[in-house]
Design a protein around this motif. Structure first.
Motif, PDB file in Angstrom:
ATOM      1  N   ALA A  46      58.576  11.284 -51.944  1.00  0.00           N
ATOM      2  CA  ALA A  46      58.432  12.592 -52.578  1.00  0.00           C
ATOM      3  C   ALA A  46      57.123  13.228 -52.140  1.00  0.00           C
ATOM      4  N   GLY A  47      57.195  14.488 -51.740  1.00  0.00           N
ATOM      5  CA  GLY A  47      55.978  15.178 -51.352  1.00  0.00           C
ATOM      6  C   GLY A  47      56.256  16.386 -50.493  1.00  0.00           C
ATOM      7  N   ALA A  48      55.249  17.259 -50.397  1.00  0.00           N
ATOM      8  CA  ALA A  48      55.326  18.465 -49.594  1.00  0.00           C
ATOM      9  C   ALA A  48      54.450  18.315 -48.356  1.00  0.00           C
ATOM     10  N   TYR A  49      54.644  19.199 -47.387  1.00  0.00           N
ATOM     11  CA  TYR A  49      53.843  19.145 -46.165  1.00  0.00           C
ATOM     12  C   TYR A  49      52.355  19.299 -46.458  1.00  0.00           C
ATOM     13  N   ALA A  50      52.022  20.061 -47.491  1.00  0.00           N
ATOM     14  CA  ALA A  50      50.615  20.289 -47.811  1.00  0.00           C
ATOM     15  C   ALA A  50      49.963  19.098 -48.501  1.00  0.00           C
ATOM     16  N   ASP A  51      50.752  18.121 -48.916  1.00  0.00           N
ATOM     17  CA  ASP A  51      50.252  16.917 -49.573  1.00  0.00           C
ATOM     18  C   ASP A  51      50.000  15.860 -48.496  1.00  0.00           C
ATOM     19  N   ARG A  52      48.792  15.788 -47.997  1.00  0.00           N
ATOM     20  CA  ARG A  52      48.510  14.906 -46.865  1.00  0.00           C
ATOM     21  C   ARG A  52      48.734  13.447 -47.231  1.00  0.00           C
ATOM     22  N   GLN A  53      48.428  13.047 -48.454  1.00  0.00           N
ATOM     23  CA  GLN A  53      48.652  11.657 -48.826  1.00  0.00           C
ATOM     24  C   GLN A  53      50.135  11.303 -48.786  1.00  0.00           C
ATOM     25  N   ALA A  54      50.988  12.192 -49.281  1.00  0.00           N
ATOM     26  CA  ALA A  54      52.425  11.952 -49.231  1.00  0.00           C
ATOM     27  C   ALA A  54      52.914  11.952 -47.787  1.00  0.00           C
ATOM     28  N   THR A  73      54.311  31.564 -44.109  1.00  0.00           N
ATOM     29  CA  THR A  73      52.897  31.724 -44.463  1.00  0.00           C
ATOM     30  C   THR A  73      52.102  30.435 -44.383  1.00  0.00           C
ATOM     31  N   GLU A  74      52.746  29.280 -44.475  1.00  0.00           N
ATOM     32  CA  GLU A  74      52.029  28.014 -44.495  1.00  0.00           C
ATOM     33  C   GLU A  74      52.009  27.369 -43.103  1.00  0.00           C
ATOM     34  N   LEU A 112      56.661  33.514 -35.173  1.00  0.00           N
ATOM     35  CA  LEU A 112      56.131  32.337 -35.866  1.00  0.00           C
ATOM     36  C   LEU A 112      56.644  31.047 -35.245  1.00  0.00           C
ATOM     37  N   GLN A 113      57.915  31.005 -34.881  1.00  0.00           N
ATOM     38  CA  GLN A 113      58.449  29.791 -34.262  1.00  0.00           C
ATOM     39  C   GLN A 113      57.853  29.559 -32.879  1.00  0.00           C
ATOM     40  N   ARG A 114      57.592  30.607 -32.146  1.00  0.00           N
ATOM     41  CA  ARG A 114      56.912  30.431 -30.850  1.00  0.00           C
ATOM     42  C   ARG A 114      55.530  29.802 -31.061  1.00  0.00           C
ATOM     43  N   GLU A 115      54.828  30.275 -32.082  1.00  0.00           N
ATOM     44  CA  GLU A 115      53.509  29.723 -32.367  1.00  0.00           C
ATOM     45  C   GLU A 115      53.614  28.280 -32.829  1.00  0.00           C
ATOM     46  N   ASN A 116      54.640  27.976 -33.626  1.00  0.00           N
ATOM     47  CA  ASN A 116      54.845  26.599 -34.071  1.00  0.00           C
ATOM     48  C   ASN A 116      55.107  25.671 -32.885  1.00  0.00           C
ATOM     49  N   GLU A 117      55.915  26.118 -31.955  1.00  0.00           N
ATOM     50  CA  GLU A 117      56.172  25.305 -30.762  1.00  0.00           C
ATOM     51  C   GLU A 117      54.885  25.072 -29.981  1.00  0.00           C
TER      52      GLU A 117
END
Length: 285
Positions: A46-54, A73-74, A112-117
């Motif tokens: 359980a956890g979100a991308y922003a939760d580094r420990q998870a 936005t994230e 945004l997807q180009r930047e993500n890649e």
């Protein structure tokens, strides 16, 4: 061990299911309760991308990752890629979109997807990009109108798109995750034919065994409907994408599904027959 993200979405759910049928799989889920019974067939963190420990817990001992990110936005791709590099992940397969390789596509989501890649390329983790065309499952948004009055309402009813079954996108991703020689490759994925919303309506009518009527939405009405669901920049991005479809930019068919899986991509007629219950209210998924 393979880590799957986005397992409550159309493609991530199928990737996790296909992997779980063959061996151990781990899922990172912000809301594990939405996995339903599927959670019993996989290890769930359980956890979100922003939760580094998870994220670190989910990546422990993982060799490959299937990455689905949606936030406009994230910096989710940056978060996952950085954590994956630190964890020693050997392969990251990212769900992207076909428009990133098309120069005339300049809407917000494509940018945004180009930047993500770019972020993933620069992370140092070997990567593969899976770039599908529009999902057939997007037509599930028609279900309410079909149930209430037998009407499909959509923008640009005669604009063709080589839409793709999410199960086929998942099969390409699984081939990349479990096979060899896919690092540094980007795979465009389409369905077997270009089809319009009017034609999809006719095929849904046959699958449901009841008459359906197509009603063309104007741009203003489509914008109003989109703004009821999405922030304005995202709604405008969808409208820009629809204009590209009207101009024929999304009609091209590619054979990636056959090349990577050995079988043809499913047509919309098969997808609609397999998901008919979702348009009648009998689908409890």
């Amino acid at each position: 061990m393979i880590l799957v993200t986005g397992a409550t979405g159309a493609v991530g759910r199928e990737v996790a299911a296909q992997l779980a049928a063959a061996g151990p799989v781990r899922i990172l889920a912000r809301r594990p309760e939405r996995l339903g019974a599927f959670g019993n067939r996989a290890e769930v963190v359980a956890g979100a991308y922003a939760d580094r420990q998870a994220l670190d817990r989910a990546l422990r001992g993982v060799t490959s990752v299937f990455l689905v990110t949606n936030s406009p936005t994230e910096p989710d791709d940056e978060r996952v890629a950085a954590a994956a590099a630190e964890a020693g992940v050997r392969h990251l397969v990212k769900l992207s979109m076909m428009a990133v390789e098309e120069p005339d596509a300049s809407d917000l989501i494509t940018r945004l997807q180009r930047e993500n890649e770019r972020t993933i390329r620069e992370s140092g983790v070997p990567w593969t990009f899976v770039r599908p065309r529009t999902f057939m499952s997007n037509t599930l948004s028609w279900a309410a109108g079909i149930r209430s009055d037998g009407v499909v309402r959509a923008l640009h009813g005669d604009a063709p798109v080589a839409c793709v079954d999410p199960r086929d996108v998942a099969a390409v991703a699984v081939a990349a995750l479990t096979g060899t020689g896919h690092e540094g490759r980007a795979y465009a994925v389409s369905g077997p034919e270009a089809i319009t919303a009017r034609e999809q309506t006719a095929q849904l009518s046959r699958a449901l065994g009841r008459p359906l009527r197509f009603e063309e939405l104007g741009v203003a009405a489509a914008r109003t409907a989109l703004l009821a669901k999405y922030p304005r920049p995202v709604a405008e991005a969808f409208l820009e994408s629809a204009e590209r479809q009207r101009a024929g930019a999304k009609a091209g068919v590619v054979s990636t599904v056959r090349q990577l899986t050995g079988r043809s991509a499913r047509p919309y007629s098969v997808w609609s027959a397999d998901h008919a219950d979702a348009f009648t209210g009998r689908d409890d998924r």
